[in-house]
Design an enzyme around this catalytic site. Structure first.
Site, PDB file in Angstrom:
ATOM      1  CE  LYS A  14      -2.887  -1.580  10.985  1.00 17.21           C
ATOM      2  NZ  LYS A  14      -2.109  -0.499  10.360  1.00 17.21           N
ATOM      3  CE1 TYR A  52      -2.235  -5.250  10.875  1.00 19.64           C
ATOM      4  CE2 TYR A  52      -4.594  -5.721  10.772  1.00 19.64           C
ATOM      5  CZ  TYR A  52      -3.462  -5.148  10.229  1.00 19.64           C
ATOM      6  OH  TYR A  52      -3.560  -4.457   9.057  1.00 19.64           O
ATOM      7  CB  ILE A  94      -0.932  -0.028   1.237  1.00 17.68           C
ATOM      8  CG1 ILE A  94      -1.968  -1.152   1.073  1.00 17.68           C
ATOM      9  CG2 ILE A  94      -1.593   1.318   1.453  1.00 17.68           C
ATOM     10  CD1 ILE A  94      -2.758  -1.481   2.332  1.00 17.68           C
TER      11      ILE A  94
HETATM   12  N1  LIG Z   1      -2.580  -5.757   2.981  1.00 14.84           N
HETATM   13  C1  LIG Z   1      -3.736  -5.737   3.619  1.00 14.84           C
HETATM   14  O1  LIG Z   1      -4.644  -6.542   3.363  1.00 14.84           O
HETATM   15  C2  LIG Z   1      -3.976  -4.684   4.654  1.00 14.84           C
HETATM   16  C3  LIG Z   1      -5.282  -4.533   5.150  1.00 14.84           C
HETATM   17  C4  LIG Z   1      -5.512  -3.564   6.110  1.00 14.84           C
HETATM   18  C5  LIG Z   1      -4.479  -2.753   6.552  1.00 14.84           C
HETATM   19  N2  LIG Z   1      -3.220  -2.936   6.059  1.00 14.84           N
HETATM   20  C6  LIG Z   1      -2.170  -2.050   6.558  1.00 14.84           C
HETATM   21  O2  LIG Z   1      -1.535  -1.429   5.478  1.00 14.84           O
HETATM   22  C7  LIG Z   1      -0.247  -0.985   5.887  1.00 14.84           C
HETATM   23  C8  LIG Z   1       0.754  -1.374   4.822  1.00 14.84           C
HETATM   24  O3  LIG Z   1       0.885  -2.782   4.785  1.00 14.84           O
HETATM   25  P1  LIG Z   1       0.952  -3.624   3.448  1.00 14.84           P
HETATM   26  O4  LIG Z   1      -0.204  -4.512   3.433  1.00 14.84           O
HETATM   27  O5  LIG Z   1       1.187  -2.736   2.298  1.00 14.84           O
HETATM   28  O6  LIG Z   1       2.206  -4.540   3.777  1.00 14.84           O
HETATM   29  P2  LIG Z   1       3.677  -4.642   3.179  1.00 14.84           P
HETATM   30  O7  LIG Z   1       4.392  -5.608   4.027  1.00 14.84           O
HETATM   31  O8  LIG Z   1       3.608  -4.919   1.716  1.00 14.84           O
HETATM   32  O9  LIG Z   1       4.279  -3.204   3.415  1.00 14.84           O
HETATM   33  C9  LIG Z   1       4.622  -2.748   4.705  1.00 14.84           C
HETATM   34  C10 LIG Z   1       5.901  -1.936   4.609  1.00 14.84           C
HETATM   35  O10 LIG Z   1       6.167  -1.438   5.925  1.00 14.84           O
HETATM   36  C11 LIG Z   1       7.548  -1.621   6.180  1.00 14.84           C
HETATM   37  N3  LIG Z   1       7.770  -1.703   7.623  1.00 14.84           N
HETATM   38  C12 LIG Z   1       7.451  -2.729   8.455  1.00 14.84           C
HETATM   39  N4  LIG Z   1       7.853  -2.454   9.700  1.00 14.84           N
HETATM   40  C13 LIG Z   1       8.421  -1.238   9.663  1.00 14.84           C
HETATM   41  C14 LIG Z   1       9.037  -0.417  10.637  1.00 14.84           C
HETATM   42  N5  LIG Z   1       9.174  -0.812  11.919  1.00 14.84           N
HETATM   43  N6  LIG Z   1       9.522   0.800  10.273  1.00 14.84           N
HETATM   44  C15 LIG Z   1       9.436   1.205   8.972  1.00 14.84           C
HETATM   45  N7  LIG Z   1       8.876   0.456   8.002  1.00 14.84           N
HETATM   46  C16 LIG Z   1       8.379  -0.753   8.346  1.00 14.84           C
HETATM   47  C17 LIG Z   1       7.915  -2.916   5.461  1.00 14.84           C
HETATM   48  O11 LIG Z   1       9.316  -3.011   5.232  1.00 14.84           O
HETATM   49  C18 LIG Z   1       7.110  -2.780   4.186  1.00 14.84           C
HETATM   50  O12 LIG Z   1       7.840  -2.125   3.161  1.00 14.84           O
HETATM   51  C19 LIG Z   1       0.002  -1.632   7.243  1.00 14.84           C
HETATM   52  O13 LIG Z   1      -0.223  -0.686   8.262  1.00 14.84           O
HETATM   53  C20 LIG Z   1      -1.042  -2.722   7.308  1.00 14.84           C
HETATM   54  O14 LIG Z   1      -1.389  -3.053   8.606  1.00 14.84           O
HETATM   55  C21 LIG Z   1      -2.956  -3.883   5.117  1.00 14.84           C
END
Ligand SMILES: NC(=O)c1ccc[n+]([C@@H]2O[C@H](COP(=O)([O-])OP(=O)(O)OC[C@H]3O[C@@H](n4cnc5c(N)ncnc54)[C@H](O)[C@@H]3O)[C@@H](O)[C@H]2O)c1
Length: 319
Positions: free
Chosen positions: A181, A177, A28
């Protein structure tokens, strides 16, 4: 529920504007970074891992290796952006987040120790909540630093946080988690009354299942098998960019002594866009409007009166 239609054309030209995105190297966050770059913003990506190689040539993108759960690392990144690069922080996207490994739920369901020795052994165990450290503490600190920088800027700024649909409809296998959130969503609700008095907006996005590195295969596989919607990172990125740049004609909710008649046009604030498949829905306005139905008319009325009696925001209007 307000369904929104958001396209690339909804995002204005951001030439001269600076955007910080945490977790911008994947999923994202990466989707949001690409959209901000396409709209000519200068982007700082604060992530523990570097962005993919196809962004190596992006002149307006700076990667600062940052762990948002480490205060020195996060504060150091803001120092580099504002002091070394002499950049403003016009838009701050707190997006980095991690899943949980399921250990907490397993621990909840284990039998308690029975003997003194077993309790003594348990007392020496070190419990650590990485999900809380990153998703909640890291995001709290990110918001605080962004607000401090924005407060000193003539044009203030906009903060957007990536929450989750699980804040509204929790998933049983990832309780920690879901708790983080829900906390992020309530952080937006709490700060939406105060930050705008300092020319700072705060809002959120609440993604349902989205293609990314962290959508766990155990959840993605059954969704795809049932042909249920899964969003792209770019789709949620659009909701983020929209939240950071759109305007609204009225407050999502009055707080305390707010003059209900004085709803002014202003920055998109206090709202949360739920993304599901290829749709966008703003959910907070409906929740506010229907509060008397789900919380009770008398409860809502009295709690509002209490809020008015204890509205101390004027005393927070420091220099
Ligand atoms: N993918 C889903 O279905 C989904 C649904 C709801 C919410 N989210 C939220 O979206 C956000 C992005 O997640 P995503 O799904 O794109 O996952 P992703 O793993 O593809 O991306 C997450 C990014 O955050 C970075 N990251 C992790 N820990 C970190 C830290 N301590 N400091 C700095 N960077 C850090 C990772 O290296 C990665 O590049 C998150 O907050 C996640 O909880 C995702």
């Amino acid at each position: 529920m307000a369904a929104l239609s958001i396209t690339d054309e909804s995002i204005p030209d951001l030439y001269g504007r600076t955007v910080i995105v945490t977790g911008g190297s994947s999923g994202i966050g990466l989707g949001a970074v690409k959209i901000f770059l396409e709209h000519n913003a200068r982007v700082f990506n604060l992530d523990i891992q570097p962005p993919p190689a196809d962004l190596d040539s992006a002149a307006n993108l700076t990667f600062i290796q940052t762990d948002i759960s480490s205060w020195p690392s996060l504060a150091g990144a803001f120092s580099i952006i504002t002091r070394v690069h002499r950049a403003s922080v016009d838009i701050a996207v707190g997006n980095a987040g991690v899943e949980e490994d399921g250990a907490y739920l397993q621990q909840c369901l284990r039998p308690a120790p029975t003997s003194e020795d077993e309790w003594a052994a348990l007392m020496t165990e070190r419990l650590s909540y990485r999900t809380v450290a990153v998703n909640l503490e890291g995001t709290l600190n990110f918001v605080m630093l962004a607000a401090r920088v924005m407060k000193g800027q003539r044009d203030g700024g906009s903060i957007v946080l990536t929450g989750s649909a699980t804040a509204y409809l929790p998933e049983q296998s990832i309780p920690v988690y879901c708790a983080t959130k829900a906390a992020i969503t309530n952080l937006v609700r709490s700060l939406r009354a105060t930050l705008p008095q300092h020319n700072i907006a705060i809002s959120g996005v609440a993604p349902s299942a989205t293609e990314s590195a962290t959508l766990p295969p155990r959840l993605a596989a059954p969704l795809r098998a049932a042909q249920l919607p899964v969003s792209t990172g770019r789709h949620v990125g659009l909701a983020i960019a929209y939240s950071a740049t759109a305007r609204q004609s009225q407050r999502v909710e009055d707080y305390g002594k707010d003059d209900a008649a004085a709803d002014a046009e202003g920055r998109w604030n206090g709202r949360v866009i739920h993304t599901l498949g290829d749709t966008f829905t703003e959910v907070e306005e409906t929740l506010v409007r229907t509060r008397p139905q789900w919380w009770g008319e008398r409860n809502t009325e009295l709690a509002r009166a209490q809020q008015r009696a204890t509205d101390l925001r004027d005393t927070l209007l420091g220099p």
